[in-house]
Design a protein around this motif. Structure first.
Motif, mmCIF file in Angstrom:
data_model
loop_
_atom_site.group_PDB
_atom_site.id
_atom_site.type_symbol
_atom_site.label_atom_id
_atom_site.label_comp_id
_atom_site.label_asym_id
_atom_site.label_seq_id
_atom_site.Cartn_x
_atom_site.Cartn_y
_atom_site.Cartn_z
ATOM 1 N N ARG A 127 -7.757 7.722 -6.689
ATOM 2 C CA ARG A 127 -8.248 9.047 -7.088
ATOM 3 C C ARG A 127 -9.205 9.603 -6.043
ATOM 4 N N ARG A 128 -10.028 8.702 -5.481
ATOM 5 C CA ARG A 128 -11.006 9.137 -4.487
ATOM 6 C C ARG A 128 -10.388 9.258 -3.087
ATOM 7 N N ASN A 129 -9.261 8.562 -2.871
ATOM 8 C CA ASN A 129 -8.611 8.571 -1.561
ATOM 9 C C ASN A 129 -7.117 8.862 -1.734
ATOM 10 N N PRO A 130 -6.762 10.106 -2.034
ATOM 11 C CA PRO A 130 -5.365 10.455 -2.369
ATOM 12 C C PRO A 130 -4.365 10.310 -1.224
ATOM 13 N N PHE A 131 -4.839 10.077 0.005
ATOM 14 C CA PHE A 131 -3.914 9.950 1.123
ATOM 15 C C PHE A 131 -3.807 8.506 1.615
ATOM 16 N N VAL A 132 -4.341 7.584 0.854
ATOM 17 C CA VAL A 132 -4.332 6.179 1.248
ATOM 18 C C VAL A 132 -2.922 5.597 1.130
ATOM 19 N N LYS A 133 -2.630 4.583 1.933
ATOM 20 C CA LYS A 133 -1.338 3.908 1.855
ATOM 21 C C LYS A 133 -1.362 2.899 0.711
ATOM 22 N N ILE A 134 -0.260 2.830 -0.015
ATOM 23 C CA ILE A 134 -0.177 1.969 -1.197
ATOM 24 C C ILE A 134 -0.385 0.506 -0.838
ATOM 25 N N LYS A 135 0.140 0.061 0.306
ATOM 26 C CA LYS A 135 -0.018 -1.339 0.692
ATOM 27 C C LYS A 135 -1.496 -1.679 0.930
ATOM 28 N N ASN A 136 -2.270 -0.689 1.394
ATOM 29 C CA ASN A 136 -3.699 -0.911 1.603
ATOM 30 C C ASN A 136 -4.449 -1.000 0.274
ATOM 31 N N VAL A 137 -4.015 -0.175 -0.685
ATOM 32 C CA VAL A 137 -4.623 -0.229 -2.025
ATOM 33 C C VAL A 137 -4.369 -1.596 -2.646
ATOM 34 N N ALA A 138 -3.131 -2.055 -2.548
ATOM 35 C CA ALA A 138 -2.755 -3.342 -3.124
ATOM 36 C C ALA A 138 -3.602 -4.464 -2.544
ATOM 37 N N ALA A 139 -3.758 -4.461 -1.218
ATOM 38 C CA ALA A 139 -4.527 -5.513 -0.555
ATOM 39 C C ALA A 139 -5.997 -5.468 -0.956
ATOM 40 N N LYS A 140 -6.573 -4.271 -0.998
ATOM 41 C CA LYS A 140 -7.983 -4.129 -1.367
ATOM 42 C C LYS A 140 -8.233 -4.491 -2.828
ATOM 43 N N ALA A 141 -7.228 -4.315 -3.676
ATOM 44 C CA ALA A 141 -7.382 -4.598 -5.109
ATOM 45 C C ALA A 141 -7.129 -6.070 -5.448
#
Length: 273
Positions: free
Chosen positions: A224-238
């Motif tokens: 929500r705060r970073n709408p242009f982030v790559k999904i693979k990066n979100v997965a790794a950070k989570a």
């Protein structure tokens, strides 16, 4: 709840009997003994929950009496009273896990505080015993499959507090891709079987569900705060080792893919502009 007061001074016994709000503390029965020998006899007969005892008394001192009582009444709580600051008595009181050591002249408020602490400990012990019985009953049908050392934990701790600690640990470490039941069990020195059972009982969800819920909540807020982030990066950070698994789990819980959610966040962001 029952209390036994053991003191060779009648004025002390009567003074405590009159000045303490026993009923409001949940104490319905109060017994009195004049010395250690009488206190020992009454304790073994009446089985009080708490014993309030003077240290120095004729025939048998309070510490000797307490050690004898402890052989039979393992859960009884002791509160010692003394007119002397004696280090040896204090050491003995520590060995007996005394709730408090109060010096004369007695302040009723100190006694009330010690009684409250004793009652909390006793209630926790009763809860622990009930938990142990329920835990054994829960696994009764599979006793043959579980080694005895794995059936009951070495040390029983407050289940609510332990479940909270586990949840807080997950919240602090959810980004670790190696976070697992084994890691949690080792960290808290619990068997996996007991840990999982306890957590589910107290939190109404499994530990794995808690880990996933925590990771997805963070991932959703991060996107929500970073709408242009790559999904693979979100997965790794989570804390997800695999982005495909993250997408699958996200869709299962949120009824949409991470890409759909990012698209929605982008649209909302453009509308606000």
């Amino acid at each position: 709840m029952k209390v036994l007061m053991v003191d060779d001074e009648e004025l002390t016994r009567e003074g405590l009997r009159m000045s303490i709000p026993w009923e409001s503390l949940g104490i319905s029965q109060i017994f009195m003994a004049e010395d250690g020998e009488e206190g020992l006899r009454m304790a073994l007969e009446l089985k009080p929950d708490i014993i309030l005892a003077d240290v120095r008394m004729p025939r048998m001192d309070g510490i000797t009496m307490a050690f004898e009582i402890r052989k039979t009444l393992r859960q009884c709580r002791f509160i010692f009273i003394s007119g002397y600051c004696d280090k040896e008595y204090l050491k003995s009181a520590i060995q007996l896990s005394a709730v408090n050591y109060i010096e004369k002249p007695i302040e009723p408020s100190e006694v009330v505080d010690a009684l409250k602490k004793s009652i909390l400990q006793l209630e926790e012990e009763k809860r622990r015993q009930a938990m142990e019985e329920e835990y054994r009953a829960h696994f009764c049908g599979v006793l043959e499959e579980i080694p005895e050392e794995d059936l009951v934990p070495v040390s029983w701790q407050s289940s609510m507090h332990m479940a909270d600690k586990i949840e807080h640990y997950i919240q602090d470490n959810f980004q670790d891709i190696n976070l697992s039941l084994t890691q949690l069990a080792d960290h808290f020195d619990l068997t996996k079987q007991y840990m999982c059972w306890l957590f589910k009982k107290e939190k109404n969800e499994t530990i794995n569900q808690c880990i996933i819920r925590t990771r997805l909540k963070w991932a959703k807020e991060y996107m929500r705060r970073n709408p242009f982030v790559k999904i693979k990066n979100v997965a790794a950070k989570a804390g997800f080792a695999d982005s495909s698994y993250f997408i699958k789990i996200y869709k299962k819980y949120e009824q949409m893919t991470p890409a759909d959610y990012l698209r929605e966040c982008n649209e909302n962001s453009q509308e606000r502009e």
